[in-house]
Design an enzyme around this catalytic site. Sequence first.
Site, PDB file in Angstrom:
ATOM      1  N   ASP A  26       5.864 -30.802  38.205  1.00 52.40           N
ATOM      2  CA  ASP A  26       7.289 -31.153  38.211  1.00 52.40           C
ATOM      3  C   ASP A  26       7.867 -31.196  39.624  1.00 52.40           C
ATOM      4  O   ASP A  26       9.024 -31.574  39.816  1.00 52.40           O
ATOM      5  CB  ASP A  26       8.086 -30.156  37.360  1.00 52.40           C
TER       6      ASP A  26
ATOM      7  N   ARG B  22      14.735 -35.050  37.625  1.00 45.38           N
ATOM      8  CA  ARG B  22      14.035 -34.638  38.850  1.00 45.38           C
ATOM      9  C   ARG B  22      14.033 -35.746  39.906  1.00 45.38           C
ATOM     10  O   ARG B  22      14.019 -35.472  41.105  1.00 45.38           O
ATOM     11  CB  ARG B  22      12.619 -34.160  38.530  1.00 45.38           C
TER      12      ARG B  22
HETATM   13  C1  S3P Z   1       5.980 -27.654  30.649  1.00 45.63           C
HETATM   14  C2  S3P Z   1       4.797 -28.244  30.997  1.00 45.63           C
HETATM   15  C3  S3P Z   1       4.703 -29.477  31.815  1.00 45.63           C
HETATM   16  C4  S3P Z   1       6.007 -29.733  32.569  1.00 45.63           C
HETATM   17  C5  S3P Z   1       7.226 -29.560  31.708  1.00 45.63           C
HETATM   18  C6  S3P Z   1       7.271 -28.142  31.145  1.00 45.63           C
HETATM   19  C7  S3P Z   1       5.943 -26.449  29.780  1.00 45.63           C
HETATM   20  O1  S3P Z   1       4.450 -30.561  30.960  1.00 45.63           O
HETATM   21  O2  S3P Z   1       5.989 -31.038  33.121  1.00 45.63           O
HETATM   22  O3  S3P Z   1       8.407 -29.795  32.459  1.00 45.63           O
HETATM   23  O4  S3P Z   1       6.975 -25.750  29.685  1.00 45.63           O
HETATM   24  O5  S3P Z   1       4.889 -26.194  29.196  1.00 45.63           O
HETATM   25  P1  S3P Z   1       2.952 -30.898  30.482  1.00 45.63           P
HETATM   26  O6  S3P Z   1       2.428 -29.699  29.827  1.00 45.63           O
HETATM   27  O7  S3P Z   1       3.046 -32.036  29.509  1.00 45.63           O
HETATM   28  O8  S3P Z   1       2.230 -31.288  31.745  1.00 45.63           O
END
Ligand code: S3P
Length: 422
Positions: free
Chosen positions: A307, A380
């Site tokens: 992120d 973002r």
């Molecule tokens: C998150 C995992 C990430 C991240 C999202 C929050 C989480 O996504 O990009 O903002 O809280 O598990 P992905 O697991 O799909 O990569």
Amino acid sequence: MMVSGRIRPPGDKSVTHRALLFGAIASGQTRLERPLLADDTRAMAGALRKLGVHVPALRTHCPVLLDGVGRRGLVSPTRPLNCRNSGTAARLLIGVLAGSTATAVVTGDRSLRSRPMRRVTEPLASMGARFDEMHGDGLPLRVIGTSLRSTTCELAVASAQVKSAVLFAGLVAGVDVTVVEPMATRDHTERMARALGIPIETDGQRVTMHGVEAIRGFEMSVPGDPSSAAFLIGLALLADHGELTVTGMTTNPTRIGFLRVLERMGAAVVVEEQAAVLGEPIGDVTARPSELVGVEVAAQEIPSLIDEVPMLAVLASRATGESRFRGVRELRFKESNRLEGLARNLRAIGGRAAVEGDDLVVEGSDAAYRGVVETDGDHRIAMAFSVLGRQPSVRIQLTEDRSPSVSYPAFFEDLRGICDAG
Ligand code: S3P
């Protein structure tokens, strides 16, 4: 431009989602201090209310007191669960519902409805979960809660949301589950489970969580969000003078890959560790204006900073030399197609950036960037370019400035509070 002060970022989004879910399926009351109060977590709280959980409105300065309904206590809602813009809410709820005795339709806003859900439903289906696809790989999706069997899921994508959905499904169904991920991803679910007394074993990228009869309500002070802090730290690095301290954020190693990359870029960033909270390490981070150099980020590092790529790419556009972010394909499946969006917007303001296969390549410059940034409604992207726009030589217009409310509602107010244009 000058920065100064100490600032606490909003509560961590990933931890708040998980704490709400653990609290919902616990027996008894849960008390959450400083949760994230934003559109994404309000969407989660709203969905839980429809599932019969008593969750009060998420209000500033008020701890959230949540009455858990127990592992088997979720009820079928009459209306769809609208997760709005939140992929985490949708995917984690799909996991919880899969192992429950409830049936519910999960949906979201236009961006979320087009995001891939089979990455979650396929591993869950291998445990016996049942779904009615109403829109192919996207949402809406009907989840028909059923009894699940103990399974080992080898995940195709490195995603903490998918891993956590499977772990929550097993927890709600009361069965053992093993998840093997292709690369290490954020481990908040595992840390919280362990702190709550749920038997869990981890061995590299393999996690086994054992079924339990019940989990008890708990108390937690949610740490600050490093993904929100990254914008504040980025601002301090791009400033001309001053120093900024971001306090009380989680320094969980699976979340702070961006600090390791910043160090390689020559950034003046110092972390001071504080006491841990419910399995999460906490720290204060002090950042000062820095001359940055280009960096190469390996594919293996990406999950620990997924992120933060928008902020890192913007910083790379101000560094000396070229930066390359390898294997960032997953950025195509975020709130917008961030891979294309970052390259396109950096070019739109006069920078040099390109997508090469699954890599993002950014050339640094000290040019007077000017132009319109199309955020695609992505928080973002909006925040990263707003930080860049604070440099006196930069003139950027965003196509919208509402999207930060999904993860950081006070973002613009906080920027004004720590940054002096003179
Ligand atoms: C998150 C995992 C990430 C991240 C999202 C929050 C989480 O996504 O990009 O903002 O809280 O598990 P992905 O697991 O799909 O990569």
